[in-house]
Motif scaffolding. Sequence first.
Motif, PDB file in Angstrom:
ATOM      1  N   PHE A  16       0.852  -1.190   0.000  1.00 41.12           N
ATOM      2  CA  PHE A  16       0.000   0.000   0.000  1.00 41.12           C
ATOM      3  C   PHE A  16       0.889   1.241   0.000  1.00 41.12           C
ATOM      4  O   PHE A  16       1.768   1.378   0.853  1.00 41.12           O
ATOM      5  N   GLU A  17       0.654   2.107  -0.953  1.00 41.77           N
ATOM      6  CA  GLU A  17       1.466   3.327  -1.091  1.00 41.77           C
ATOM      7  C   GLU A  17       0.509   4.518  -1.157  1.00 41.77           C
ATOM      8  O   GLU A  17      -0.406   4.534  -1.962  1.00 41.77           O
ATOM      9  N   ARG A  18       0.783   5.502  -0.316  1.00 39.93           N
ATOM     10  CA  ARG A  18      -0.161   6.626  -0.265  1.00 39.93           C
ATOM     11  C   ARG A  18      -0.031   7.560  -1.479  1.00 39.93           C
ATOM     12  O   ARG A  18      -0.962   8.284  -1.818  1.00 39.93           O
ATOM     13  N   GLY A  58      21.443   6.115   2.970  1.00 37.03           N
ATOM     14  CA  GLY A  58      20.148   5.650   3.475  1.00 37.03           C
ATOM     15  C   GLY A  58      19.546   4.604   2.557  1.00 37.03           C
ATOM     16  O   GLY A  58      18.967   3.612   3.005  1.00 37.03           O
ATOM     17  N   THR A  59      19.691   4.815   1.242  1.00 35.73           N
ATOM     18  CA  THR A  59      19.028   3.953   0.269  1.00 35.73           C
ATOM     19  C   THR A  59      19.530   2.508   0.343  1.00 35.73           C
ATOM     20  O   THR A  59      18.739   1.568   0.309  1.00 35.73           O
ATOM     21  N   ASN A  60      20.835   2.331   0.444  1.00 39.98           N
ATOM     22  CA  ASN A  60      21.404   0.980   0.474  1.00 39.98           C
ATOM     23  C   ASN A  60      20.936   0.243   1.726  1.00 39.98           C
ATOM     24  O   ASN A  60      20.598  -0.931   1.686  1.00 39.98           O
ATOM     25  N   GLY A  85      13.952   0.066   6.750  1.00 43.75           N
ATOM     26  CA  GLY A  85      14.296   1.365   6.153  1.00 43.75           C
ATOM     27  C   GLY A  85      14.323   2.510   7.157  1.00 43.75           C
ATOM     28  O   GLY A  85      14.666   2.318   8.332  1.00 43.75           O
ATOM     29  N   ASP A  86      13.974   3.690   6.677  1.00 43.28           N
ATOM     30  CA  ASP A  86      14.022   4.888   7.525  1.00 43.28           C
ATOM     31  C   ASP A  86      13.160   4.748   8.778  1.00 43.28           C
ATOM     32  O   ASP A  86      13.463   5.346   9.812  1.00 43.28           O
ATOM     33  N   ALA A  87      12.081   3.993   8.695  1.00 41.42           N
ATOM     34  CA  ALA A  87      11.227   3.792   9.875  1.00 41.42           C
ATOM     35  C   ALA A  87      12.035   3.143  10.990  1.00 41.42           C
ATOM     36  O   ALA A  87      11.789   3.377  12.174  1.00 41.42           O
TER      37      ALA A  87
HETATM   38  C1  FAD Z   1      16.855  15.563   1.507  1.00 40.23           C
HETATM   39  C2  FAD Z   1      17.289  14.118   1.630  1.00 40.23           C
HETATM   40  C3  FAD Z   1      18.487  13.748   1.073  1.00 40.23           C
HETATM   41  C4  FAD Z   1      18.891  12.413   1.122  1.00 40.23           C
HETATM   42  N1  FAD Z   1      20.021  12.058   0.456  1.00 40.23           N
HETATM   43  C5  FAD Z   1      20.373  10.761   0.394  1.00 40.23           C
HETATM   44  C6  FAD Z   1      21.442  10.345  -0.436  1.00 40.23           C
HETATM   45  O1  FAD Z   1      22.062  11.144  -1.131  1.00 40.23           O
HETATM   46  N2  FAD Z   1      21.758   9.032  -0.462  1.00 40.23           N
HETATM   47  C7  FAD Z   1      21.070   8.099   0.275  1.00 40.23           C
HETATM   48  O2  FAD Z   1      21.401   6.910   0.204  1.00 40.23           O
HETATM   49  N3  FAD Z   1      20.040   8.462   1.064  1.00 40.23           N
HETATM   50  C8  FAD Z   1      19.662   9.762   1.125  1.00 40.23           C
HETATM   51  N4  FAD Z   1      18.579  10.129   1.882  1.00 40.23           N
HETATM   52  C9  FAD Z   1      17.890   9.113   2.682  1.00 40.23           C
HETATM   53  C10 FAD Z   1      17.019   8.197   1.820  1.00 40.23           C
HETATM   54  O3  FAD Z   1      16.153   8.965   1.038  1.00 40.23           O
HETATM   55  C11 FAD Z   1      16.221   7.260   2.701  1.00 40.23           C
HETATM   56  O4  FAD Z   1      17.103   6.599   3.580  1.00 40.23           O
HETATM   57  C12 FAD Z   1      15.441   6.219   1.904  1.00 40.23           C
HETATM   58  O5  FAD Z   1      14.580   6.813   1.003  1.00 40.23           O
HETATM   59  C13 FAD Z   1      14.627   5.345   2.856  1.00 40.23           C
HETATM   60  O6  FAD Z   1      13.790   4.471   2.139  1.00 40.23           O
HETATM   61  P1  FAD Z   1      12.445   3.944   2.786  1.00 40.23           P
HETATM   62  O7  FAD Z   1      11.846   3.021   1.774  1.00 40.23           O
HETATM   63  O8  FAD Z   1      12.693   3.445   4.141  1.00 40.23           O
HETATM   64  O9  FAD Z   1      11.524   5.229   2.989  1.00 40.23           O
HETATM   65  P2  FAD Z   1      10.914   6.252   1.900  1.00 40.23           P
HETATM   66  O10 FAD Z   1      11.782   6.348   0.729  1.00 40.23           O
HETATM   67  O11 FAD Z   1      10.618   7.491   2.656  1.00 40.23           O
HETATM   68  O12 FAD Z   1       9.564   5.540   1.471  1.00 40.23           O
HETATM   69  C14 FAD Z   1       8.453   5.429   2.342  1.00 40.23           C
HETATM   70  C15 FAD Z   1       7.193   5.270   1.494  1.00 40.23           C
HETATM   71  O13 FAD Z   1       6.092   4.984   2.336  1.00 40.23           O
HETATM   72  C16 FAD Z   1       4.957   5.731   1.931  1.00 40.23           C
HETATM   73  N5  FAD Z   1       4.092   5.851   3.116  1.00 40.23           N
HETATM   74  C17 FAD Z   1       4.400   6.475   4.299  1.00 40.23           C
HETATM   75  N6  FAD Z   1       3.397   6.319   5.185  1.00 40.23           N
HETATM   76  C18 FAD Z   1       2.428   5.596   4.561  1.00 40.23           C
HETATM   77  C19 FAD Z   1       1.138   5.115   4.966  1.00 40.23           C
HETATM   78  N7  FAD Z   1       0.680   5.321   6.197  1.00 40.23           N
HETATM   79  N8  FAD Z   1       0.390   4.427   4.064  1.00 40.23           N
HETATM   80  C20 FAD Z   1       0.869   4.183   2.807  1.00 40.23           C
HETATM   81  N9  FAD Z   1       2.082   4.613   2.373  1.00 40.23           N
HETATM   82  C21 FAD Z   1       2.868   5.300   3.246  1.00 40.23           C
HETATM   83  C22 FAD Z   1       5.555   7.042   1.438  1.00 40.23           C
HETATM   84  O14 FAD Z   1       4.689   7.721   0.550  1.00 40.23           O
HETATM   85  C23 FAD Z   1       6.832   6.558   0.744  1.00 40.23           C
HETATM   86  O15 FAD Z   1       6.620   6.240  -0.612  1.00 40.23           O
HETATM   87  C24 FAD Z   1      18.121  11.452   1.838  1.00 40.23           C
HETATM   88  C25 FAD Z   1      16.924  11.848   2.419  1.00 40.23           C
HETATM   89  C26 FAD Z   1      16.481  13.157   2.305  1.00 40.23           C
HETATM   90  C27 FAD Z   1      15.164  13.540   2.906  1.00 40.23           C
END
Ligand code: FAD
Length: 432
Positions: A32-34, A316-318, A302-304
């Motif tokens: 589920f993606e918002r 963060g991405t890796n 991930g970030d959570a």
């Molecule tokens: C300004 C900035 C610069 C960055 N630069 C770098 C970089 O250069 N290199 C690097 O490796 N990392 C970087 N990062 C960190 C990186 O973006 C994150 O570590 C990475 O995106 C985490 O992935 P994720 O899937 O955990 O979360 P996200 O990418 O945040 O994905 C979470 C997803 O969940 C969805 N979502 C949230 N809540 C709900 C809900 N309740 N219901 C349904 N969907 C929901 C959101 O819409 C989103 O699509 C940066 C971050 C920021 C903000």
Amino acid sequence: MDKFDCIIIGAGPAGVSAALTIARKGLTVTVFERGEYPGSKNLFGGVLYSTVLNKLIPEFYNEAPVERHITKRRYSILSKNSEMAVEFDFEDFNHPPFNNSFTVLRAKFDRWFAQKAEEAGAVIFTETVVDDFIYDNGKVAGVRARREGGDVYADVVICAEGANSLLTERAGLKKKPLPHQMITAVKEVVSLPKEVIEDRFNLSNNEGMALEFFGEAVKGMIGSGFIYTNKDSLSVGVGCPISVMKEKNMKPNDLLESFKSHPVVKKLLRGGKTEEISAKMIPELGYGNLPRLTADGLLIVGDAGGFVNPSLYREGTNMAMYSGMMAAETILEAKEKGDFSERGLQGYVKKLEDSFVMEDLERYGDVPEKLSEMPQLFKEYPEAILKLAKGYFTVSDLSKEDMHRQAWNRFKDKVSMWKFLLDMYKARKAVL
Ligand SMILES: Cc1cc2nc3c(=O)[nH]c(=O)nc-3n(C[C@H](O)[C@H](O)[C@H](O)COP(=O)(O)OP(=O)(O)OC[C@H]3O[C@@H](n4cnc5c(N)ncnc54)[C@H](O)[C@@H]3O)c2cc1C
């Protein structure tokens, strides 16, 4: 379908890596993606670090919408109108796998990555917010999604909701982060013709450059500014802890404007056209404050989970992709044993502990806290160093020896040498 093997909340890098891994093994998985589409609500700096992605999709860079591979890095300290910089240029990074670092625009990249998971069999519902978990006897048994027939059930749920982790907090796995544990970042995409970017940053073909700026870039606060080269645009942004922004009464957009108007930065952006601006948070929880990563029927990725390396590496991405992949592998093992209890999912934590994710978080997790004890690194020292350098380079009738002595005396008036050397040692240990 009444019940899935797995439900994933969020189609970012963490959620999609998990979905892809699970779907490939033939289990039923829904995401589920918002956002309107995966990536539509996402932004990052950003450099995608891709050792994990290259395992999930070997040679992904031949088909993924990547912008440029990073061959050049530049670290720069700014004072009001001067710059001291060090630049690295690695010809070796021009060959596959391109040092696993690529600039990407998330709206394009996340969409492509999510399609790969769909092709493997994952079902992705977009424009669907998950509001809560559904519990059965204390175990997470599904999610309450904001759509018709929104109660959906699964053996196990992966929460990949990103930095603003309200559901993880609601499940009691994470405390609300304190203002110094979250970076607020604002980023602008500035378009420029491809040839201008390549001339200005001295790049050829698909080479790219990552530039990081400290000191006056963020008004002498703890934090940094950045410019990353895309194909025909630049990603330009700033980020600082929320606590510091509040203390200085600074708004993210004002900070970005101030960065863009610095004489050094202005030259790099000249002629560019603003395409979009957006803001987002980055978690910097510290190793000791990571959330609980599992509960009965639930895994946090991930970030959570707070998986961002806050040092100069800014990765963060890796980590997000690795945690997603490890959560998926744990679920595949749990499925065989038929045990989705917290105990049955503990393998996930062990896999992370045995990997670069926890090793790096342990090594670098406390960097922000250590740096916050040395605010002089971001204001007093950059100004003093640049004045010293100016003293060395200003042409006058004085002998060079007199010039150098004067410059050093001015430096020592502002900075205690012993403290400076000690701080430099501590800073190097903290960030590299
Ligand atoms: C300004 C900035 C610069 C960055 N630069 C770098 C970089 O250069 N290199 C690097 O490796 N990392 C970087 N990062 C960190 C990186 O973006 C994150 O570590 C990475 O995106 C985490 O992935 P994720 O899937 O955990 O979360 P996200 O990418 O945040 O994905 C979470 C997803 O969940 C969805 N979502 C949230 N809540 C709900 C809900 N309740 N219901 C349904 N969907 C929901 C959101 O819409 C989103 O699509 C940066 C971050 C920021 C903000």
